[in-house]
Each structure stands twice: as structure tokens, then as C-alpha cells.
Design a protein around this motif. Structure first.
Motif, PDB file in Angstrom:
ATOM      1  N   ILE A  78       0.312   0.246  -5.465  1.00 53.94           N
ATOM      2  CA  ILE A  78      -0.961   0.251  -4.738  1.00 53.94           C
ATOM      3  C   ILE A  78      -0.598   0.487  -3.271  1.00 53.94           C
ATOM      4  O   ILE A  78       0.124  -0.312  -2.677  1.00 53.94           O
ATOM      5  CB  ILE A  78      -1.711  -1.091  -4.918  1.00 53.94           C
ATOM      6  N   LEU A  79      -1.052   1.615  -2.729  1.00 57.44           N
ATOM      7  CA  LEU A  79      -0.739   1.935  -1.335  1.00 57.44           C
ATOM      8  C   LEU A  79      -1.979   1.753  -0.482  1.00 57.44           C
ATOM      9  O   LEU A  79      -3.031   2.355  -0.768  1.00 57.44           O
ATOM     10  CB  LEU A  79      -0.224   3.371  -1.211  1.00 57.44           C
ATOM     11  N   ILE A  80      -1.854   0.937   0.553  1.00 55.83           N
ATOM     12  CA  ILE A  80      -3.004   0.672   1.426  1.00 55.83           C
ATOM     13  C   ILE A  80      -2.829   1.425   2.732  1.00 55.83           C
ATOM     14  O   ILE A  80      -1.820   1.264   3.432  1.00 55.83           O
ATOM     15  CB  ILE A  80      -3.123  -0.841   1.723  1.00 55.83           C
ATOM     16  N   GLY A 133       2.233  -4.309 -10.661  1.00 52.57           N
ATOM     17  CA  GLY A 133       2.364  -3.304  -9.607  1.00 52.57           C
ATOM     18  C   GLY A 133       2.757  -3.924  -8.271  1.00 52.57           C
ATOM     19  O   GLY A 133       2.627  -5.127  -8.063  1.00 52.57           O
ATOM     20  N   VAL A 134       3.242  -3.066  -7.386  1.00 45.14           N
ATOM     21  CA  VAL A 134       3.645  -3.515  -6.053  1.00 45.14           C
ATOM     22  C   VAL A 134       2.617  -3.002  -5.027  1.00 45.14           C
ATOM     23  O   VAL A 134       2.132  -1.881  -5.138  1.00 45.14           O
ATOM     24  CB  VAL A 134       5.082  -3.031  -5.733  1.00 45.14           C
ATOM     25  N   VAL A 135       2.260  -3.884  -4.082  1.00 44.22           N
ATOM     26  CA  VAL A 135       1.283  -3.503  -3.047  1.00 44.22           C
ATOM     27  C   VAL A 135       2.034  -3.199  -1.751  1.00 44.22           C
ATOM     28  O   VAL A 135       2.757  -4.045  -1.221  1.00 44.22           O
ATOM     29  CB  VAL A 135       0.252  -4.635  -2.813  1.00 44.22           C
ATOM     30  N   ILE A 136       1.853  -1.958  -1.285  1.00 44.72           N
ATOM     31  CA  ILE A 136       2.567  -1.497  -0.091  1.00 44.72           C
ATOM     32  C   ILE A 136       1.541  -1.134   0.970  1.00 44.72           C
ATOM     33  O   ILE A 136       0.691  -0.264   0.743  1.00 44.72           O
ATOM     34  CB  ILE A 136       3.394  -0.234  -0.417  1.00 44.72           C
ATOM     35  N   THR A 137       1.602  -1.785   2.116  1.00 40.81           N
ATOM     36  CA  THR A 137       0.674  -1.410   3.174  1.00 40.81           C
ATOM     37  C   THR A 137       1.371  -0.468   4.148  1.00 40.81           C
ATOM     38  O   THR A 137       2.537  -0.649   4.495  1.00 40.81           O
ATOM     39  CB  THR A 137       0.053  -2.651   3.852  1.00 40.81           C
ATOM     40  N   VAL A 138       0.647   0.594   4.543  1.00 38.11           N
ATOM     41  CA  VAL A 138       1.194   1.592   5.462  1.00 38.11           C
ATOM     42  C   VAL A 138       0.479   1.387   6.793  1.00 38.11           C
ATOM     43  O   VAL A 138      -0.742   1.540   6.880  1.00 38.11           O
ATOM     44  CB  VAL A 138       0.981   3.020   4.905  1.00 38.11           C
ATOM     45  N   ALA A 175      -0.208  -7.844   0.797  1.00 36.51           N
ATOM     46  CA  ALA A 175       0.845  -6.853   0.532  1.00 36.51           C
ATOM     47  C   ALA A 175       2.161  -7.518   0.141  1.00 36.51           C
ATOM     48  O   ALA A 175       2.447  -8.645   0.534  1.00 36.51           O
ATOM     49  CB  ALA A 175       1.060  -5.978   1.760  1.00 36.51           C
ATOM     50  N   ASP A 176       2.950  -6.780  -0.663  1.00 42.71           N
ATOM     51  CA  ASP A 176       4.295  -7.237  -1.007  1.00 42.71           C
ATOM     52  C   ASP A 176       5.310  -6.669  -0.034  1.00 42.71           C
ATOM     53  O   ASP A 176       6.351  -7.248   0.207  1.00 42.71           O
ATOM     54  CB  ASP A 176       4.667  -6.762  -2.426  1.00 42.71           C
ATOM     55  N   ARG A 177       5.005  -5.470   0.478  1.00 41.05           N
ATOM     56  CA  ARG A 177       5.919  -4.831   1.423  1.00 41.05           C
ATOM     57  C   ARG A 177       5.124  -3.908   2.333  1.00 41.05           C
ATOM     58  O   ARG A 177       3.950  -3.631   2.066  1.00 41.05           O
ATOM     59  CB  ARG A 177       7.046  -4.098   0.697  1.00 41.05           C
ATOM     60  N   ALA A 178       5.771  -3.450   3.412  1.00 39.81           N
ATOM     61  CA  ALA A 178       5.058  -2.589   4.366  1.00 39.81           C
ATOM     62  C   ALA A 178       5.945  -1.450   4.833  1.00 39.81           C
ATOM     63  O   ALA A 178       7.168  -1.596   4.931  1.00 39.81           O
ATOM     64  CB  ALA A 178       4.605  -3.415   5.566  1.00 39.81           C
TER      65      ALA A 178
END
Ligand SMILES: Nc1ncnc2c1ncn2[C@@H]1O[C@H](COP(=O)(O)OP(=O)(O)O)[C@@H](O)[C@H]1O
Ligand SMILES: [Mg+2]
Length: 244
Positions: free
Chosen positions: A115-117, A2-7, A134-137
């Protein structure tokens, strides 16, 4: 994996929580396994935005500290198969380290597609925790100057992170005209490529107040904008919405 994306955003109230919920639920509607993690310690409200108000007994720090397995702590959405939430505690437990958060995220990557943070406002410890694995933001900003300046600072604080994109929220063309500014100006100020433009839409607040996920409403306005962001995160080419 999965990809971890921080908002995130720097400034408070730009729409991080609403957009985390809207995009996460859209990804779930697209058939993805999605975990939302509320990292706004002490001020959590992603549960409200997802229509999961106060259902969680355990929070993400219980999992990170090894007190509870992820599968038990995550609350599954009753109406949106594939969507789960790990909520935030009321206070930061001592002993929670970036290494423990990263280990939690590694476990989440093996169980979910995305995974959305939901990050807290500011650039303090909560922000660093939300960004560390995170992998991206997605940096959420509105068209006011202070929000864009904070976005700029957030971008600097995210230095080293692979992909960072801008989401412009609460857009009203008439207001942009009065402010003599454009989305292109906002991208220049923030120094980021655009991931989406979300219109001002009263249904964002109405849906949260009624405990209905925004993504399940008729696909127009902010619902459509979040759906489009979810599609772009999946690598699809979707034109930026024209807002009237
Ligand atoms: N696109 C939008 N249109 C209208 N209201 C919005 C929009 N996005 C967010 N809001 C409202 O703005 C307020 C702050 O949003 P929230 O998502 O809690 O921001 P943050 O998490 O950045 O503090 C909430 O009342 C929410 O309903
Ligand atoms: Mg919030």
C-alpha cells in the motif's frame, strides 16, 4: 500481510506523486497486488500520474468513515492488473481520525501486498495522516539545500517509524558537480540510508500529461530507477544506477 509505505518529503514538488506512481506500477508489473492511496487532500493528482484521471467516485475518507467498502471505492487500473487507486477528497471531512485511517490501512493490508501512500507537502495534518499507520517511509528529496533541510525535518517528524529511506530525485550529475555536492552529502544531510536515485527525465512529465503510467515506458531513466526501487522494496540487491 501487506506493507504500508508512505512517500513523503516536507517540501512540495520534489516528485512524491511521480515516484509513488512509478514505484507502485512497477510493483504491479512484478505481479504484486498494490493499492495506491492519494492523501494529498484538496490537491490530489496521483490519478494523473497513474493514467487514471478522474475515474474515482469515492475516496479514501469515504472508506475510512465507513460509507463505502474498500473494494468498491478502489479503482482498478484497466491496463495494469493488480494496481488500484483510492483517491483523495477535496476537503478533510470532520470526524476523520488517525484511528479510522489506521483501521482502513489494516483492511488494506489484508487485501494487498503493498500500500503506497502519496503524502501531501508540509508536516501538517495531511502528513500526519499519511504517516500514522505506515510501516516504512520513502523521503523524496532533490539536490537543492531547501529540499534536503525539509527532508531532515521530515525525518524528525517520522521518529518512531521502522524503516525510513531517502530517494534522491531529478538528479543531474553536471548540476551536482556545479553545486559541489554528492549523493553521499545528501544522505548525510538527511541522515538517511539511500533507497534510490532517480535521474532528471522529461518522460516523467510527458507520461503524466499523456495519461500513460511511467512504469510502462521503456525501462531506462526514471522508469528504470522506479523499477529498481520497487525491486529493493522487495528485498532484492540492486546496484544504485549510474547517471550520466
Ligand atoms: N525525475 C524527474 N524528472 C523530471 N521531472 C520530474 C521528475 N520527477 C518529478 N518531475 C516533475 O516535477 C513536478 C513535480 O512532481 P510531483 O511528482 O508532482 O511532485 P510532488 O508530488 O512532490 O509535489 C512534475 O511536473 C513532475 O513531472
Ligand atoms: Mg504530489
Amino acid at each position: 500481510m501487506g506493507v504500508v509505505i508512505t512517500v513523503t518529503s516536507g517540501k512540495g514538488g520534489t516528485g512524491k506523486t511521480s515516484i509513488t506512481g512509478g514505484v507502485a506500477a512497477s510493483l504491479a508489473l512484478m505481479g504484486r497486488r498494490v493499492l495506491c492511496i492519494d492523501m494529498d487532500i484538496g490537491l490530489r493528482n496521483l490519478d494523473i500520474s497513474l493514467g487514471l484521471s478522474d475515474r474515482a467516485l469515492m475516496d479514501f475518507t469515504d472508506v475510512a468513515m465507513g460509507y463505502c467498502p474498500l473494494a468498491r471505492a478502489a479503482v482498478n487500473h484497466p491496463e495494469l492488473p493488480g494496481l488500484s487507486l483510492l483517491t483523495a477528497p477535496m476537503s478533510l471531512p470532520s470526524g476523520l481520525t488517525a484511528g479510522k485511517v489506521r483501521a482502513l490501512l489494516d483492511t488494506a493490508r489484508s487485501l494487498y501486498d503493498a500500500i503506497l501512500i502519496d503524502s501531501p507537502a508540509g508536516l501538517g495534518v495531511g502528513f500526519r495522516m499519511a504517516a500514522c499507520g505506515a510501516d516504512r517511509a520513502l523521503v523524496v528529496a532533490t539536490s537543492d539545500a531547501s529540499s534536503l533541510r525539509d527532508a531532515q525535518r521530515t525525518v524528525l517528524a517520522l521518529a518512531g517509524l521502522g524503516q525510513v529511506h531517502l530517494v534522491m530525485n531529478r538528479i543531474q550529475p553536471k548540476l551536482l558537480h556545479k553545486l559541489r555536492t554528492t549523493i553521499d552529502d545528501a544522505m548525510d544531510t538527511a541522515g538517511l540510508p539511500l533507497m534510490g536515485v532517480v535521474p532528471e527525465d522529461p518522460r516523467v512529465m510527458l507520461a503524466a500529461n499523456r495519461g500513460i503510467p511511467l512504469a510502462t515506458l521503456e525501462r531506462k531513466g526514471a522508469t528504470l530507477a522506479c523499477w529498481n526501487i520497487a525491486q529493493r522494496l522487495e528485498g532484492r540487491q540492486v546496484p544504485i544506477m549510474r547517471i550520466r
